[in-house]
Design an enzyme around this catalytic site. Structure first.
Site, PDB file in Angstrom:
ATOM      1  NE  ARG A 100     -27.328 -18.431  12.198  1.00  0.00           N
ATOM      2  CZ  ARG A 100     -28.362 -18.061  11.014  1.00  0.00           C
ATOM      3  NH1 ARG A 100     -28.972 -19.199  10.670  1.00  0.00           N
ATOM      4  NH2 ARG A 100     -28.551 -17.086  10.287  1.00  0.00           N
ATOM      5  CG  HIS A 130     -29.896 -15.602  15.775  1.00  0.00           C
ATOM      6  ND1 HIS A 130     -30.307 -14.950  14.886  1.00  0.00           N
ATOM      7  CD2 HIS A 130     -28.694 -15.957  15.434  1.00  0.00           C
ATOM      8  CE1 HIS A 130     -29.507 -15.168  13.765  1.00  0.00           C
ATOM      9  NE2 HIS A 130     -28.157 -15.489  14.194  1.00  0.00           N
ATOM     10  CG  ASN A 155     -33.986 -14.058  14.336  1.00  0.00           C
ATOM     11  OD1 ASN A 155     -32.866 -14.398  14.256  1.00  0.00           O
ATOM     12  ND2 ASN A 155     -34.655 -13.252  15.111  1.00  0.00           N
ATOM     13  CG  HIS A 196     -19.224 -19.096  12.143  1.00  0.00           C
ATOM     14  ND1 HIS A 196     -19.430 -17.866  11.677  1.00  0.00           N
ATOM     15  CD2 HIS A 196     -20.855 -18.986  12.661  1.00  0.00           C
ATOM     16  CE1 HIS A 196     -20.352 -17.000  11.692  1.00  0.00           C
ATOM     17  NE2 HIS A 196     -21.295 -17.903  12.321  1.00  0.00           N
TER      18      HIS A 196
END
Length: 329
Positions: free
Chosen positions: A63, A67, A95, A197
């Site tokens: 992740r 990001h 975040n 996910h």
């Protein structure tokens, strides 16, 4: 053409040969072969050690990479800490849910690399994050692949730069496609990357509207599997502790696999942005194809991760190699 113009053209051409990185990103496999030959095994060892301490290393690192790349490009700007005069990316509301284990993985891998004299301050934090994400995926049973390297670290990190750059849990297919297209990623890439996910977790507040206040007509999102919706309500009561975390994949939460797509077929996508991949006819066929073929999914995922790793890469004067990943300099 006059002699001066000919010389000017030749001079420019020579300059481009000498400084190709100022024109475009020069990512390639085995970039550090002559600089820090064992860098990939060093990073892999650090990630494995962190993984043995906590599985959260896997979703947190993946992740973090996503990001990072989607905001200012893959330049490790998300790892930078805020100062008294600058609020950095990592402190933007979008975040704040990034698990600390992802940041810790990068910091420890950087320390392991820099502990080797010939490698010290020769490998960027951005490249270390790209390698660490790959290694985390493999440790959870996902595909391993050759990572393109050669990124420099970004020279800035601001919370304001995050605005509107990251997908939200309630996004529909058009919104997802638009955001990914802005980063030169296709719908197929988006569906593949959404499979991140298959590991990780979410706090109840990120999807509570789907189980309590979906619309004036129905409190539960009708695209949710009814049994799954009831389970979510039991795990996330209305006044739940905001720190409660729910697995994104209720079936194989610790394995990087195509069960994510099988869950979507059963109405068990945790976010609207997950389930829409199946409910929207434009993406459903891809979900079905990958639910039935693990190898086809893995190939598409590797392609998408490679393309993601090329987003906004810094080269030349646009970046540097940080001695401390959390400090600009």
């Amino acid at each position: 053409m006059g002699r001066f113009n000919v010389l000017l053209v030749l001079s420019l051409a020579f300059s481009l040969c000498l400084f190709p990185s100022t024109i475009s990103a020069q990512l390639k496999q085995n970039y550090y072969a002559s600089i820090c030959p064992n860098v990939e095994s060093i990073v892999r060892g650090a990630v494995q050690k962190k993984f043995q301490q906590t599985f959260v290393t896997v979703p947190a690192t993946i992740r973090l990479f996503f990001h990072d790349c989607f905001v200012q490009g893959c330049d490790a700007s998300v790892v930078v800490g805020s100062t008294a005069t600058n609020k950095a990316e990592k402190d933007h509301p979008d975040n704040l849910s990034l698990a600390g284990d992802g940041f810790d993985t990068v910091i420890k891998a950087k320390a392991a690399v820099d502990a080797v004299p010939r490698c010290r301050n020769k490998v960027s934090c951005a490249d270390i994050l790209a390698m660490a994400a790959r290694d985390a995926i493999a440790l959870a049973g996902g595909p391993s692949y050759a990572v393109e390297l050669g990124r420099l670290d970004g020279l800035s990190s601001t919370a304001s730069s995050v605005n509107g750059k990251l997908p939200q849990p309630n996004f529909n297919l058009n919104q997802l496609n638009s955001l990914f297209a802005a980063n030169k990623l296709s719908q197929t890439d988006m569906i593949a990357l959404s499979a991140a996910h298959t590991v990780g977790f979410s706090h109840c507040s990120r999807f509570s509207n789907r189980i309590y206040s979906f619309s004036p007509q129905t409190k539960v999102d009708p695209s949710l599997n009814k049994t799954y919706a009831t389970q979510l309500q039991q795990m996330c009561p209305r006044n739940v502790d905001p720190r409660i975390a729910i697995n994104m994949d209720p079936i194989t939460p610790r394995t990087f696999d195509n069960v994510y797509y099988k869950n979507l077929q059963q109405g068990m996508g945790l976010f609207t942005s997950d389930q829409v991949l199946f409910t929207d006819s434009r993406s459903r066929s891809t979900v079905n194809a990958w639910a039935s073929s693990s190898s086809t999914f893995q190939n598409a995922f590797v392609t998408a991760m490679t393309k993601l790793g090329r987003v906004g890469v810094k080269t030349g004067k646009n970046g540097n190699i940080r001695q401390d990943c959390s400090v600009l300099g």
